[in-house]
Write a protein that holds these residues in place. Structure first.
Motif, PDB file in Angstrom:
ATOM      1  N   ARG A   1       4.211   1.824   2.013  1.00 46.70           N
ATOM      2  CA  ARG A   1       5.204   2.757   1.465  1.00 46.70           C
ATOM      3  C   ARG A   1       4.712   4.173   1.722  1.00 46.70           C
ATOM      4  O   ARG A   1       3.697   4.597   1.173  1.00 46.70           O
ATOM      5  CB  ARG A   1       5.365   2.524  -0.048  1.00 46.70           C
ATOM      6  N   ASP A   2       5.381   4.919   2.578  1.00 52.39           N
ATOM      7  CA  ASP A   2       4.986   6.293   2.866  1.00 52.39           C
ATOM      8  C   ASP A   2       5.783   7.239   1.970  1.00 52.39           C
ATOM      9  O   ASP A   2       6.968   7.473   2.183  1.00 52.39           O
ATOM     10  CB  ASP A   2       5.176   6.624   4.352  1.00 52.39           C
TER      11      ASP A   2
ATOM     12  N   ILE B   1       0.845  -1.185   0.000  1.00 52.54           N
ATOM     13  CA  ILE B   1       0.000   0.000   0.000  1.00 52.54           C
ATOM     14  C   ILE B   1       0.881   1.235   0.000  1.00 52.54           C
ATOM     15  O   ILE B   1       1.782   1.362   0.840  1.00 52.54           O
ATOM     16  CB  ILE B   1      -0.921   0.033   1.239  1.00 52.54           C
ATOM     17  N   ALA B   2       0.643   2.133  -0.939  1.00 52.38           N
ATOM     18  CA  ALA B   2       1.365   3.407  -0.974  1.00 52.38           C
ATOM     19  C   ALA B   2       0.446   4.505  -0.448  1.00 52.38           C
ATOM     20  O   ALA B   2      -0.713   4.596  -0.850  1.00 52.38           O
ATOM     21  CB  ALA B   2       1.817   3.726  -2.400  1.00 52.38           C
ATOM     22  N   ALA B   3       0.954   5.331   0.452  1.00 49.76           N
ATOM     23  CA  ALA B   3       0.153   6.408   1.034  1.00 49.76           C
ATOM     24  C   ALA B   3       1.074   7.554   1.446  1.00 49.76           C
ATOM     25  O   ALA B   3       2.278   7.362   1.614  1.00 49.76           O
ATOM     26  CB  ALA B   3      -0.633   5.905   2.248  1.00 49.76           C
ATOM     27  N   THR B   4       0.493   8.727   1.592  1.00 47.02           N
ATOM     28  CA  THR B   4       1.285   9.863   2.053  1.00 47.02           C
ATOM     29  C   THR B   4       1.760   9.606   3.482  1.00 47.02           C
ATOM     30  O   THR B   4       1.132   8.847   4.227  1.00 47.02           O
ATOM     31  CB  THR B   4       0.456  11.153   2.016  1.00 47.02           C
TER      32      THR B   4
ATOM     33  N   ALA C   1      -0.116   7.464   6.353  1.00 46.74           N
ATOM     34  CA  ALA C   1       0.551   6.269   6.860  1.00 46.74           C
ATOM     35  C   ALA C   1       0.749   6.329   8.371  1.00 46.74           C
ATOM     36  O   ALA C   1       0.829   5.290   9.032  1.00 46.74           O
ATOM     37  CB  ALA C   1       1.904   6.088   6.168  1.00 46.74           C
ATOM     38  N   ALA C   2       0.818   7.537   8.921  1.00 47.96           N
ATOM     39  CA  ALA C   2       1.048   7.685  10.359  1.00 47.96           C
ATOM     40  C   ALA C   2      -0.235   7.886  11.154  1.00 47.96           C
ATOM     41  O   ALA C   2      -0.232   7.736  12.375  1.00 47.96           O
ATOM     42  CB  ALA C   2       1.989   8.862  10.623  1.00 47.96           C
TER      43      ALA C   2
ATOM     44  N   LYS D   1       2.802  12.339  -5.768  1.00 50.41           N
ATOM     45  CA  LYS D   1       3.193  11.974  -7.131  1.00 50.41           C
ATOM     46  C   LYS D   1       3.846  10.598  -7.182  1.00 50.41           C
ATOM     47  O   LYS D   1       3.649   9.831  -8.130  1.00 50.41           O
ATOM     48  CB  LYS D   1       4.129  13.035  -7.708  1.00 50.41           C
ATOM     49  N   GLU D   2       4.625  10.283  -6.155  1.00 50.94           N
ATOM     50  CA  GLU D   2       5.287   8.976  -6.137  1.00 50.94           C
ATOM     51  C   GLU D   2       4.287   7.847  -5.917  1.00 50.94           C
ATOM     52  O   GLU D   2       4.482   6.724  -6.383  1.00 50.94           O
ATOM     53  CB  GLU D   2       6.375   8.932  -5.067  1.00 50.94           C
ATOM     54  N   ILE D   3       3.192   8.129  -5.209  1.00 50.06           N
ATOM     55  CA  ILE D   3       2.146   7.117  -5.039  1.00 50.06           C
ATOM     56  C   ILE D   3       1.633   6.668  -6.399  1.00 50.06           C
ATOM     57  O   ILE D   3       1.544   5.467  -6.698  1.00 50.06           O
ATOM     58  CB  ILE D   3       0.977   7.671  -4.190  1.00 50.06           C
TER      59      ILE D   3
END
Length: 303
Positions: free
Chosen positions: A127-128, A97-100, A104-105, A132-134
């Motif tokens: 993945r925090d 899972i990708a998140a800001t 994520a926190a 754009k990277e998400i």
């Protein structure tokens, strides 16, 4: 007695096809090797199982008695093996899972904990990264799904709204307002009633900040000097330290409980922040993605 599953399968194949030649082809062995397996089984059983001629194979009375037992044994064995294979597949399953970093926190830890308790065979990877990277990680397949406030469609990305948040106004803790988990939700304040004090903002290209700026413009606060923070956590900490106030999405409330800040929900007008799950377009969503999306949706605050 040392009867093997391979011998029983050979016996069942010959009984079904009525031919050692065709049975040998089906189990992918030579005809002599097949005949040897049947002969070894007959030696273990102590009886002839087939009457063979140059043209045909007929099961004997002893073979007919063995047939249903062999069928049941092989069927049960295959069922157990299939069950073990499914367990092995589950044991190897992973979900990325990708998140800001703020998401994520704040919300993800509790969701991941509950999901892992319900599905212990699934290994979760968080993945925090930046917004754009998400999208990049999802499009490349490095992440199975992404979570965030994505307002614009992106090429190669499928979006699904799974939550909606309100905006909240943060100030250093004082009397009134909301602090911690003592009340069900923060009190509400209209945009036009915001105190005339410095605001700590996200960058202007942040989609959440763009919604905030639109609302501020409507109440005559579009032109003012502000401190800019790239991370919501930094903004919350600066509010606690008395460097100003901030307007943030309500999904940060779990993080606000760690700080001495007061939270008030902004209304009149309500400016909802849509929250999305993003996946790679054209890629069939797995059952794990669907289950995790459902867990996120059930946890989030909806308006």
């Amino acid at each position: 007695m040392n009867v093997t599953a391979r011998q029983l399968r050979a016996f069942l194949t010959a009984a079904r096809l009525g031919s050692f030649t065709r049975a040998a082809e089906e189990v992918a062995v030579t005809q002599s090797g097949f005949s040897l397996m049947v002969k070894e089984l007959e030696g273990q059983i102590g009886a002839r199982l087939f009457d063979r001629t140059t043209r045909s194979v007929h099961i004997t009375e002893a073979g007919a008695k063995l047939l249903p037992v062999a069928q049941r044994m092989i069927s049960e064995l295959e069922s157990v093996i299939a069950s073990i294979d499914r367990m092995s597949d589950q044991a190897r399953r992973e979900l990325t899972i990708a998140a800001t970093p703020v998401m994520a926190a704040s919300i993800l830890p509790g969701i991941c904990r509950d999901f892992s308790n319900a599905h212990p065979y699934v290994r979760l990877h968080v993945r925090d990264v930046g917004r754009k990277e998400i999208l990049s990680l999802v499009e490349s397949g490095e992440a199975d799904l992404g979570l965030g406030a994505f307002f614009k469609p992106a090429s190669g990305i499928a979006r699904k709204r799974i939550g909606r948040f309100r905006l909240i106004y943060l100030t250093a803790t004082s009397t009134g307002g909301y602090k911690g988990a003592e009340e069900a939700k923060p009190s509400e304040i209209p945009w036009a009633m915001l105190p005339d004090e410095p605001l700590i903002s996200l960058p202007s290209d942040n989609p959440i900040q763009q919604v905030i700026d639109g609302c501020l413009k409507d109440v005559g606060r579009s032109i003012e000097q502000r401190d800019i923070c790239n991370n919501l956590l930094t903004a919350i900490a600066l509010v606690e330290a008395g460097y100003g106030s901030a307007i943030v999405p309500s999904f940060v409330l779990p993080m606000c409980e760690r700080f001495e800040v007061t939270c008030q929900t902004l209304g009149s007008p309500v400016a909802p922040i849509d929250f999305f799950m993003v996946t790679k377009k054209g890629r069939e969503a797995s059952d794990l993605v669907a289950m995790f999306a459902d867990a996120v949706s059930q946890t989030m605050t909806h308006d």
